[in-house]
Design a protein around this motif. Structure first.
Motif, PDB file in Angstrom:
ATOM      1  N   THR A 259       1.137 -17.915   9.551  1.00  0.00           N
ATOM      2  CA  THR A 259      -0.233 -18.120  10.015  1.00  0.00           C
ATOM      3  C   THR A 259      -0.674 -16.897  10.806  1.00  0.00           C
ATOM      4  N   THR A 260      -1.844 -16.377  10.465  1.00  0.00           N
ATOM      5  CA  THR A 260      -2.353 -15.167  11.111  1.00  0.00           C
ATOM      6  C   THR A 260      -3.543 -15.492  12.003  1.00  0.00           C
ATOM      7  N   ALA A 261      -3.957 -14.510  12.775  1.00  0.00           N
ATOM      8  CA  ALA A 261      -5.055 -14.725  13.724  1.00  0.00           C
ATOM      9  C   ALA A 261      -6.417 -14.643  13.049  1.00  0.00           C
ATOM     10  N   HIS A 262      -6.490 -13.936  11.924  1.00  0.00           N
ATOM     11  CA  HIS A 262      -7.786 -13.731  11.265  1.00  0.00           C
ATOM     12  C   HIS A 262      -7.720 -14.184   9.814  1.00  0.00           C
ATOM     13  N   ALA A 263      -8.758 -14.834   9.374  1.00  0.00           N
ATOM     14  CA  ALA A 263      -8.814 -15.354   8.009  1.00  0.00           C
ATOM     15  C   ALA A 263      -9.161 -14.246   7.018  1.00  0.00           C
ATOM     16  N   THR A 264      -8.520 -14.296   5.857  1.00  0.00           N
ATOM     17  CA  THR A 264      -8.822 -13.366   4.774  1.00  0.00           C
ATOM     18  C   THR A 264      -8.388 -14.012   3.467  1.00  0.00           C
ATOM     19  N   THR A 265      -8.608 -13.331   2.359  1.00  0.00           N
ATOM     20  CA  THR A 265      -8.189 -13.871   1.068  1.00  0.00           C
ATOM     21  C   THR A 265      -7.597 -12.758   0.219  1.00  0.00           C
ATOM     22  N   GLY A 266      -6.728 -13.154  -0.719  1.00  0.00           N
ATOM     23  CA  GLY A 266      -6.175 -12.196  -1.657  1.00  0.00           C
ATOM     24  C   GLY A 266      -4.843 -11.620  -1.227  1.00  0.00           C
ATOM     25  N   ALA A 267      -4.403 -10.607  -1.974  1.00  0.00           N
ATOM     26  CA  ALA A 267      -3.102  -9.976  -1.718  1.00  0.00           C
ATOM     27  C   ALA A 267      -3.170  -9.150  -0.435  1.00  0.00           C
ATOM     28  N   VAL A 268      -2.198  -9.372   0.444  1.00  0.00           N
ATOM     29  CA  VAL A 268      -2.200  -8.695   1.747  1.00  0.00           C
ATOM     30  C   VAL A 268      -0.783  -8.313   2.160  1.00  0.00           C
ATOM     31  N   PHE A 269      -0.726  -7.434   3.154  1.00  0.00           N
ATOM     32  CA  PHE A 269       0.492  -7.189   3.920  1.00  0.00           C
ATOM     33  C   PHE A 269       0.340  -7.910   5.256  1.00  0.00           C
ATOM     34  N   VAL A 270       1.451  -8.429   5.777  1.00  0.00           N
ATOM     35  CA  VAL A 270       1.491  -8.977   7.127  1.00  0.00           C
ATOM     36  C   VAL A 270       2.569  -8.213   7.881  1.00  0.00           C
ATOM     37  N   ALA A 271       2.217  -7.707   9.069  1.00  0.00           N
ATOM     38  CA  ALA A 271       3.171  -6.930   9.856  1.00  0.00           C
ATOM     39  C   ALA A 271       3.147  -7.383  11.305  1.00  0.00           C
TER      40      ALA A 271
END
Length: 350
Positions: A259-271
Protein backbone atom coordinates in the motif's frame (compact mmCIF):
# COMPACT_ATOMS: atom_id res chain seq x y z
CA UNK A 1 34.29 20.06 -27.89
CA UNK A 2 31.03 18.12 -27.77
CA UNK A 3 31.39 14.35 -27.85
CA UNK A 4 28.79 12.35 -29.76
CA UNK A 5 29.22 8.61 -29.34
CA UNK A 6 27.22 5.79 -30.88
CA UNK A 7 29.24 2.77 -29.78
CA UNK A 8 28.83 -0.71 -31.20
CA UNK A 9 31.50 -3.23 -30.23
CA UNK A 10 31.38 -7.01 -30.62
CA UNK A 11 33.84 -9.15 -28.61
CA UNK A 12 33.04 -12.83 -29.06
CA UNK A 13 29.54 -13.35 -27.71
CA UNK A 14 29.56 -10.02 -25.86
CA UNK A 15 28.02 -6.98 -27.54
CA UNK A 16 28.22 -3.38 -26.37
CA UNK A 17 25.65 -0.95 -27.74
CA UNK A 18 25.58 2.49 -26.13
CA UNK A 19 24.88 5.98 -27.35
CA UNK A 20 25.43 9.28 -25.53
CA UNK A 21 26.49 12.91 -25.86
CA UNK A 22 28.80 14.85 -23.54
CA UNK A 23 28.88 18.63 -23.62
CA UNK A 24 32.03 20.71 -22.98
CA UNK A 25 32.75 21.30 -19.32
CA UNK A 26 30.64 18.36 -18.15
CA UNK A 27 31.44 14.89 -16.83
CA UNK A 28 29.53 11.74 -17.76
CA UNK A 29 30.07 8.66 -15.59
CA UNK A 30 29.61 5.19 -17.03
CA UNK A 31 28.44 3.22 -14.02
CA UNK A 32 27.88 -0.52 -13.94
CA UNK A 33 29.01 -3.90 -12.60
CA UNK A 34 32.17 -5.68 -13.70
CA UNK A 35 31.81 -7.01 -17.22
CA UNK A 36 29.07 -4.54 -18.15
CA UNK A 37 31.11 -3.00 -20.97
CA UNK A 38 32.26 0.25 -19.32
CA UNK A 39 35.99 -0.13 -20.02
CA UNK A 40 35.22 -1.42 -23.51
CA UNK A 41 33.37 1.83 -24.17
CA UNK A 42 36.28 3.87 -22.86
CA UNK A 43 38.81 2.02 -24.99
CA UNK A 44 36.63 2.48 -28.07
CA UNK A 45 36.52 6.23 -27.41
CA UNK A 46 40.32 6.28 -27.07
CA UNK A 47 40.78 4.35 -30.31
CA UNK A 48 42.23 1.35 -28.47
CA UNK A 49 39.33 -1.00 -29.25
CA UNK A 50 37.97 -1.35 -32.81
CA UNK A 51 34.25 -0.80 -33.24
CA UNK A 52 31.99 -3.02 -35.33
CA UNK A 53 29.52 -0.22 -36.02
CA UNK A 54 28.30 3.18 -34.95
CA UNK A 55 30.34 6.39 -34.96
CA UNK A 56 32.33 8.74 -32.71
CA UNK A 57 32.42 12.49 -33.33
CA UNK A 58 34.45 14.93 -31.22
CA UNK A 59 34.06 18.67 -31.70
CA UNK A 60 32.59 18.09 -35.15
CA UNK A 61 35.43 15.81 -36.25
CA UNK A 62 34.65 12.20 -37.10
CA UNK A 63 37.04 9.88 -35.23
CA UNK A 64 35.56 6.49 -35.94
CA UNK A 65 32.95 5.26 -38.40
CA UNK A 66 33.42 1.60 -39.37
CA UNK A 67 30.64 1.77 -41.96
CA UNK A 68 32.67 4.32 -43.92
CA UNK A 69 36.02 2.63 -43.19
CA UNK A 70 37.10 5.73 -41.23
CA UNK A 71 39.38 5.42 -38.21
CA UNK A 72 41.59 8.02 -36.55
CA UNK A 73 44.42 6.35 -34.57
CA UNK A 74 44.77 7.11 -30.84
CA UNK A 75 47.78 9.40 -31.19
CA UNK A 76 45.90 11.66 -33.61
CA UNK A 77 42.83 12.04 -31.41
CA UNK A 78 42.63 14.99 -29.03
CA UNK A 79 42.06 12.60 -26.12
CA UNK A 80 43.74 12.35 -22.72
CA UNK A 81 43.48 9.10 -20.78
CA UNK A 82 44.06 8.27 -17.11
CA UNK A 83 44.18 4.48 -16.78
CA UNK A 84 43.24 2.59 -13.64
CA UNK A 85 46.89 1.73 -12.85
CA UNK A 86 48.06 5.16 -14.10
CA UNK A 87 50.77 3.53 -16.30
CA UNK A 88 53.45 6.06 -15.43
CA UNK A 89 56.87 5.48 -17.00
CA UNK A 90 58.96 4.04 -14.16
CA UNK A 91 62.29 5.33 -15.48
CA UNK A 92 61.05 8.92 -15.83
CA UNK A 93 60.56 11.57 -13.15
CA UNK A 94 57.13 13.03 -12.48
CA UNK A 95 57.90 16.11 -14.57
CA UNK A 96 59.23 14.01 -17.45
CA UNK A 97 56.11 11.81 -17.32
CA UNK A 98 53.93 14.90 -17.69
CA UNK A 99 56.17 16.32 -20.41
CA UNK A 100 56.07 13.07 -22.42
CA UNK A 101 52.85 13.86 -24.27
CA UNK A 102 54.01 17.39 -25.02
CA UNK A 103 57.30 16.12 -26.43
CA UNK A 104 55.43 13.53 -28.51
CA UNK A 105 53.53 16.42 -30.10
CA UNK A 106 56.76 18.10 -31.14
CA UNK A 107 57.33 20.56 -28.32
CA UNK A 108 60.94 21.40 -27.44
CA UNK A 109 62.28 19.60 -24.36
CA UNK A 110 62.86 22.72 -22.28
CA UNK A 111 59.47 24.22 -23.13
CA UNK A 112 57.74 20.89 -22.41
CA UNK A 113 59.39 20.61 -19.01
CA UNK A 114 58.46 24.17 -18.07
CA UNK A 115 54.83 23.51 -18.98
CA UNK A 116 54.89 20.12 -17.24
CA UNK A 117 56.25 21.72 -14.07
CA UNK A 118 53.39 24.23 -14.18
CA UNK A 119 50.89 21.38 -14.39
CA UNK A 120 52.47 19.59 -11.44
CA UNK A 121 52.24 22.80 -9.46
CA UNK A 122 48.57 23.04 -10.42
CA UNK A 123 47.87 19.59 -8.94
CA UNK A 124 49.95 20.34 -5.85
CA UNK A 125 53.01 18.25 -6.71
CA UNK A 126 55.72 20.83 -7.43
CA UNK A 127 57.97 19.41 -4.64
CA UNK A 128 57.73 15.93 -6.19
CA UNK A 129 58.64 17.02 -9.73
CA UNK A 130 61.93 15.07 -9.77
CA UNK A 131 60.57 11.98 -8.00
CA UNK A 132 60.28 8.69 -9.86
CA UNK A 133 56.93 6.85 -9.71
CA UNK A 134 58.25 4.41 -7.07
CA UNK A 135 58.82 7.39 -4.76
CA UNK A 136 55.21 8.59 -5.06
CA UNK A 137 52.20 7.61 -3.01
CA UNK A 138 49.11 6.28 -4.77
CA UNK A 139 47.38 9.63 -4.56
CA UNK A 140 50.44 11.44 -5.92
CA UNK A 141 50.77 8.98 -8.81
CA UNK A 142 47.11 9.55 -9.67
CA UNK A 143 47.66 13.30 -9.82
CA UNK A 144 50.74 12.91 -12.02
CA UNK A 145 48.69 10.76 -14.41
CA UNK A 146 45.93 13.38 -14.42
CA UNK A 147 48.43 16.20 -15.09
CA UNK A 148 49.96 14.16 -17.93
CA UNK A 149 46.52 13.68 -19.50
CA UNK A 150 45.53 17.35 -19.15
CA UNK A 151 48.88 18.80 -20.24
CA UNK A 152 48.17 18.04 -23.90
CA UNK A 153 44.97 20.11 -23.58
CA UNK A 154 42.69 17.39 -24.94
CA UNK A 155 39.14 17.98 -26.14
CA UNK A 156 38.15 14.75 -24.36
CA UNK A 157 39.36 13.37 -21.03
CA UNK A 158 38.86 9.67 -20.27
CA UNK A 159 39.17 8.37 -16.70
CA UNK A 160 39.22 4.60 -16.13
CA UNK A 161 38.47 3.83 -12.46
CA UNK A 162 40.81 6.69 -11.45
CA UNK A 163 40.40 6.13 -7.70
CA UNK A 164 40.24 2.33 -7.59
CA UNK A 165 43.91 1.85 -6.67
CA UNK A 166 43.72 4.15 -3.64
CA UNK A 167 43.05 3.22 -0.03
CA UNK A 168 39.81 4.48 1.55
CA UNK A 169 41.37 7.40 3.43
CA UNK A 170 43.34 8.65 0.41
CA UNK A 171 40.33 8.23 -1.88
CA UNK A 172 38.27 10.78 0.07
CA UNK A 173 40.95 13.46 -0.32
CA UNK A 174 41.79 12.72 -3.96
CA UNK A 175 38.10 12.52 -4.93
CA UNK A 176 37.57 16.09 -3.72
CA UNK A 177 40.69 17.29 -5.54
CA UNK A 178 39.71 15.50 -8.75
CA UNK A 179 36.27 17.12 -8.67
CA UNK A 180 37.93 20.53 -8.51
CA UNK A 181 40.17 19.75 -11.49
CA UNK A 182 37.19 18.48 -13.49
CA UNK A 183 35.28 21.67 -12.70
CA UNK A 184 38.19 23.67 -14.15
CA UNK A 185 38.50 21.49 -17.28
CA UNK A 186 36.75 22.95 -20.34
CA UNK A 187 36.53 19.77 -22.40
CA UNK A 188 34.20 16.78 -22.18
CA UNK A 189 34.97 14.07 -19.60
CA UNK A 190 33.92 10.42 -19.54
CA UNK A 191 34.53 8.57 -16.28
CA UNK A 192 34.28 4.81 -15.86
CA UNK A 193 33.56 3.48 -12.37
CA UNK A 194 31.73 0.79 -10.45
CA UNK A 195 31.77 2.92 -7.28
CA UNK A 196 28.46 4.81 -6.87
CA UNK A 197 30.01 7.43 -4.60
CA UNK A 198 32.70 8.28 -7.17
CA UNK A 199 29.98 8.59 -9.80
CA UNK A 200 27.67 10.70 -7.64
CA UNK A 201 30.42 13.11 -6.53
CA UNK A 202 32.39 13.47 -9.76
CA UNK A 203 29.77 13.32 -12.52
CA UNK A 204 27.14 15.71 -13.81
CA UNK A 205 25.24 12.87 -15.47
CA UNK A 206 25.25 9.09 -15.11
CA UNK A 207 24.88 6.42 -17.76
CA UNK A 208 24.18 3.03 -16.18
CA UNK A 209 25.37 0.09 -18.28
CA UNK A 210 24.47 -3.55 -17.68
CA UNK A 211 25.30 -6.45 -20.00
CA UNK A 212 26.46 -4.10 -22.74
CA UNK A 213 23.32 -1.98 -22.83
CA UNK A 214 22.26 1.34 -21.34
CA UNK A 215 19.56 0.73 -18.73
CA UNK A 216 19.23 4.23 -17.27
CA UNK A 217 20.52 7.76 -17.81
CA UNK A 218 20.09 10.92 -15.78
CA UNK A 219 21.53 13.17 -13.13
CA UNK A 220 22.87 11.60 -9.93
CA UNK A 221 19.77 12.80 -8.07
CA UNK A 222 17.42 11.31 -10.67
CA UNK A 223 19.22 7.98 -10.67
CA UNK A 224 19.37 7.77 -6.86
CA UNK A 225 15.72 8.70 -6.44
CA UNK A 226 14.26 6.58 -9.24
CA UNK A 227 16.40 3.47 -9.87
CA UNK A 228 15.14 1.22 -12.63
CA UNK A 229 17.12 -1.98 -12.03
CA UNK A 230 17.99 -4.11 -9.02
CA UNK A 231 21.67 -3.29 -9.54
CA UNK A 232 21.08 0.45 -9.24
CA UNK A 233 18.71 0.00 -6.29
CA UNK A 234 21.40 -1.98 -4.45
CA UNK A 235 23.98 0.71 -5.22
CA UNK A 236 21.88 3.54 -3.83
CA UNK A 237 20.54 1.45 -0.94
CA UNK A 238 16.86 1.04 -1.76
CA UNK A 239 14.39 -1.81 -1.69
CA UNK A 240 12.93 -1.85 -5.23
CA UNK A 241 9.95 -3.74 -6.63
CA UNK A 242 7.99 -3.82 -9.87
CA UNK A 243 4.26 -4.18 -9.92
CA UNK A 244 0.89 -2.99 -11.17
CA UNK A 245 -0.89 -0.20 -9.31
CA UNK A 246 -4.62 0.12 -8.81
CA UNK A 247 -5.16 3.19 -6.70
CA UNK A 248 -2.99 3.07 -3.59
CA UNK A 249 -2.48 -0.68 -3.88
CA UNK A 250 0.40 -2.18 -5.87
CA UNK A 251 0.38 -5.88 -6.71
CA UNK A 252 4.05 -6.87 -6.94
CA UNK A 253 5.41 -9.00 -9.78
CA UNK A 254 7.30 -11.23 -7.33
CA UNK A 255 4.25 -11.70 -5.09
CA UNK A 256 2.77 -9.66 -2.30
CA UNK A 257 0.99 -6.34 -2.13
CA UNK A 258 2.21 -2.92 -0.96
CA UNK A 259 0.00 0.00 0.00
CA UNK A 260 1.41 3.37 -1.05
CA UNK A 261 0.71 6.93 0.02
CA UNK A 262 -0.43 8.13 -3.41
CA UNK A 263 -2.88 6.57 -5.82
CA UNK A 264 -1.84 5.72 -9.37
CA UNK A 265 -2.54 3.13 -12.05
CA UNK A 266 -0.53 0.89 -14.34
CA UNK A 267 2.98 -0.56 -14.25
CA UNK A 268 5.12 1.07 -11.56
CA UNK A 269 8.22 0.77 -9.43
CA UNK A 270 7.88 0.94 -5.65
CA UNK A 271 10.96 1.91 -3.63
CA UNK A 272 11.78 2.57 0.01
CA UNK A 273 15.01 2.67 2.04
CA UNK A 274 16.00 -0.10 4.48
CA UNK A 275 15.73 2.49 7.27
CA UNK A 276 11.97 2.65 6.63
CA UNK A 277 11.55 -0.98 7.71
CA UNK A 278 10.58 -1.88 11.29
CA UNK A 279 10.97 -5.39 12.73
CA UNK A 280 8.69 -6.88 15.39
CA UNK A 281 8.22 -10.14 17.25
CA UNK A 282 4.45 -9.95 16.75
CA UNK A 283 2.25 -8.40 14.11
CA UNK A 284 2.32 -4.60 14.43
CA UNK A 285 -0.91 -2.74 15.09
CA UNK A 286 -1.73 0.96 14.99
CA UNK A 287 -1.22 3.35 12.08
CA UNK A 288 -1.79 1.92 8.57
CA UNK A 289 1.23 -0.13 7.62
CA UNK A 290 2.40 -2.69 5.14
CA UNK A 291 2.98 -5.76 7.29
CA UNK A 292 4.12 -9.26 6.43
CA UNK A 293 6.00 -12.20 7.88
CA UNK A 294 9.61 -12.72 6.80
CA UNK A 295 12.61 -14.88 7.69
CA UNK A 296 16.04 -13.53 8.60
CA UNK A 297 18.70 -14.83 6.19
CA UNK A 298 21.63 -12.66 7.19
CA UNK A 299 22.84 -9.87 9.47
CA UNK A 300 25.85 -7.64 8.78
CA UNK A 301 27.35 -4.38 9.93
CA UNK A 302 26.37 -1.50 7.66
CA UNK A 303 27.79 1.92 8.53
CA UNK A 304 26.51 2.64 12.05
CA UNK A 305 23.55 0.24 11.84
CA UNK A 306 22.94 -3.46 11.29
CA UNK A 307 21.61 -4.54 7.90
CA UNK A 308 19.19 -7.45 8.08
CA UNK A 309 18.42 -9.50 4.97
CA UNK A 310 14.98 -11.07 4.93
CA UNK A 311 13.07 -13.43 2.66
CA UNK A 312 9.32 -13.10 2.42
CA UNK A 313 6.63 -11.88 0.09
CA UNK A 314 8.45 -9.75 -0.89
CA UNK A 315 12.11 -10.08 0.14
CA UNK A 316 13.71 -6.95 1.58
CA UNK A 317 16.54 -5.29 3.49
CA UNK A 318 16.11 -3.60 6.87
CA UNK A 319 18.53 -1.30 8.71
CA UNK A 320 18.12 -1.47 12.48
CA UNK A 321 20.19 -0.58 15.52
CA UNK A 322 22.46 -3.00 17.32
CA UNK A 323 20.14 -2.68 20.31
CA UNK A 324 17.19 -3.81 18.18
CA UNK A 325 19.12 -6.89 17.02
CA UNK A 326 19.81 -7.79 20.64
CA UNK A 327 16.28 -7.04 21.83
CA UNK A 328 14.66 -9.12 19.10
CA UNK A 329 17.30 -11.86 19.42
CA UNK A 330 17.69 -11.76 15.65
CA UNK A 331 19.53 -14.64 14.00
CA UNK A 332 19.41 -16.42 10.63
CA UNK A 333 16.34 -18.62 10.32
CA UNK A 334 14.25 -16.58 12.74
CA UNK A 335 10.84 -15.33 11.63
CA UNK A 336 9.85 -11.73 12.32
CA UNK A 337 7.08 -9.36 11.31
CA UNK A 338 8.18 -6.51 9.09
CA UNK A 339 6.29 -3.26 8.59
CA UNK A 340 6.68 -0.26 6.32
CA UNK A 341 4.51 2.86 6.51
CA UNK A 342 2.78 3.77 3.26
CA UNK A 343 4.18 7.31 3.59
CA UNK A 344 7.73 5.89 3.44
CA UNK A 345 7.22 4.41 -0.02
CA UNK A 346 7.98 6.10 -3.32
CA UNK A 347 6.12 5.12 -6.51
CA UNK A 348 6.96 6.01 -10.11
CA UNK A 349 6.16 4.65 -13.60
CA UNK A 350 8.13 1.63 -14.79
Amino acid sequence: MTLHADLSVQIGSFALNAGFDVEPGTTLALLGPNGAGKSTALRALAGLRPMSGGAITLNGRMLDEPGQDLFVPPERRSVGVVFQDYLLFGHLSAVDNVAFGLRARGQRKRDAQVEAAAWLDRVGLAPQARHKPRQLSGGQAQRVALARALAIRPDLLLLDEPLAALDAATRIQIRAQLRKHLDDYEGATVLVTHDPLDAMVLADRLLVVENGSVVQEGTPVEIARRPRTDYIAALVGLNLYRGVADGATVKLDEGGVITTAHATTGAVFVAFPPTAVSLHRTRSEGSPRNTWLAEVTGIEQHADTMRVRLTGTPDLLADVTTAAVAELLLSPGQQVWVSVKATETHTYPS
